[in-house]
Enzyme design. Sequence first.
Site, PDB file in Angstrom:
ATOM      1  CE  LYS A  43      -4.013   1.899   2.516  1.00  0.00           C
ATOM      2  NZ  LYS A  43      -4.906   1.728   3.686  1.00  0.00           N
TER       3      LYS A  43
ATOM      4  CB  SER B 105      -8.196   3.460   2.543  1.00  0.00           C
ATOM      5  OG  SER B 105      -7.386   2.907   3.570  1.00  0.00           O
TER       6      SER B 105
ATOM      7  CB  SER C 168      -8.501   0.658   5.445  1.00  0.00           C
ATOM      8  OG  SER C 168      -9.279   1.817   5.298  1.00  0.00           O
TER       9      SER C 168
HETATM   10  N1  GLN Z   1     -13.387   3.954   5.787  1.00  0.00           N
HETATM   11  C1  GLN Z   1     -12.811   4.405   7.003  1.00  0.00           C
HETATM   12  C2  GLN Z   1     -12.417   5.857   6.891  1.00  0.00           C
HETATM   13  O1  GLN Z   1     -12.702   6.416   5.886  1.00  0.00           O
HETATM   14  C3  GLN Z   1     -11.647   3.540   7.375  1.00  0.00           C
HETATM   15  C4  GLN Z   1     -10.365   3.957   6.784  1.00  0.00           C
HETATM   16  C5  GLN Z   1      -9.207   3.123   7.195  1.00  0.00           C
HETATM   17  O2  GLN Z   1      -9.338   2.110   7.872  1.00  0.00           O
HETATM   18  N2  GLN Z   1      -8.032   3.599   6.837  1.00  0.00           N
HETATM   19  O3  GLN Z   1     -11.856   6.449   7.760  1.00  0.00           O
END
Ligand code: GLN
Length: 452
Positions: A58, A133, A157
């Site tokens: 990532k 994400s 994410s």
């Molecule tokens: N969807 C969640 C957010 O937008 C989780 C993001 C994540 O785990 N990095 O914050």
Amino acid sequence: LTVTDLVEHSYSRIHEVEGKVKAFLSLNEDQARAAAKKLDEQSNPERGLLYGLPAGIKDNISTEGLPTTCASKFLANFTAVYDATVMAKLKSAQSITIGKLNMDEFAMGGSNENSGFHLTHNPWNLEHVPGGSSGGSAVSVASGEVYFSLGSDTGGSIRQPAAYCGIVGLKPTYGLVSRYGLVAFASSLDQIGPLTKNVEDSAYVLQAIAGHDPADSTSAKVDIPDYLASLTGDIKGLRIAVPKEYIGKGVDPQVKELVMNALKVLEGLGATWEEVSLPHTEYAVAAYYLLASSEASSNLARFDGVRYGVRTDNADSLIEMYRKSRSEGFGSEVKRRIMLGTYALSSGYYDAYYLKAQKVRTLIKQDFDEVFAKFDVVIGPTAPTTAFKIGTQVDDPLTMYLNDILTIPVNLAGLPAISIPCGFVDGLPVGLQIIGKPLDETTILRTAHAFE
Ligand code: GLN
């Protein structure tokens, strides 16, 4: 089969499918080939745990000499000058870094639609989001471009994109995997973890990346168990809790049905399950978005146009330079979170918002403590629905935030959880989430492996 064969296979698969799925932000072809050649030429090789395995990373994980953009225009020109601890560990386990993966900008989002560069597509249906994400991380594994990938999970994410793409995603206990070199989003919630095709691979990668790191002050000083040895297939007597809040309103009935089927399978293997309540679940999303945004507003203050990334060309004063660099560099979701977080932390509002959210966080943790006094694991869906269509939620942040209701409580409580595939609805995969006690990755891996 040589390591070079594996790496060539990975790149040829990438060239075959990448035009459709668009999981990567950058490829590392020269260095990967050189690393493969070096392993192939080793005489009498002592093989690392992940010897020769092509990996995707990532793009918020620092990789020396490679771009590390967090999918932000702000860092479009940034090359990392050091390796994250997980990268040093992957190198000593001898995996090969194939490239860097797309994500929501600074890991803020759940669909990859917030990437500053391009969309990533769900390989099961290209019109649908891959989740996020860590969307690129999930897609690169699901479409066979790499053997495994690393993602980060602040509120879901790793698990949610794994669920949407039909693969296995593990968020370790907070503190088990070093965050050194992970570009911070919300430091009290962020964890790095593996995305893999199956549970055994997940155990391998976790084995390679877990462990105490003096460079991360929140890193846990614990002995690392033998995760592979925990994959016994035996879950007789396992006590499963199923929170009624996780299978109630808002959860797609077909998703629920697949979770109920999975529970029957686990029962058939000798486990028992009971419905329980995690009564503060309904406050988790609100508390998370306050806390995560507060931490983000502080963490992202370092992007000022001076030290990293882009700097505006047209500013007449220092303040204007900061303002324009940030206005031009950050996307709208990142700006929304910075504003929300700055507001929640400002004097006069701190007690009403930030402090209140911290208290809710404690209550959520206590809900889990009570359940774990009597049960070994908590099981439910990973996400309330399957992957939605690209473009359908991007203008509606609140709906988007509610997708995370089943993954967020786990981060707030610092617990480990794994998402594994448990079926399909209309051709799109559904994830089963198995949540464990702190540092009890062995039990969730064992349960997931027995089910698989
Ligand atoms: N969807 C969640 C957010 O937008 C989780 C993001 C994540 O785990 N990095 O914050």
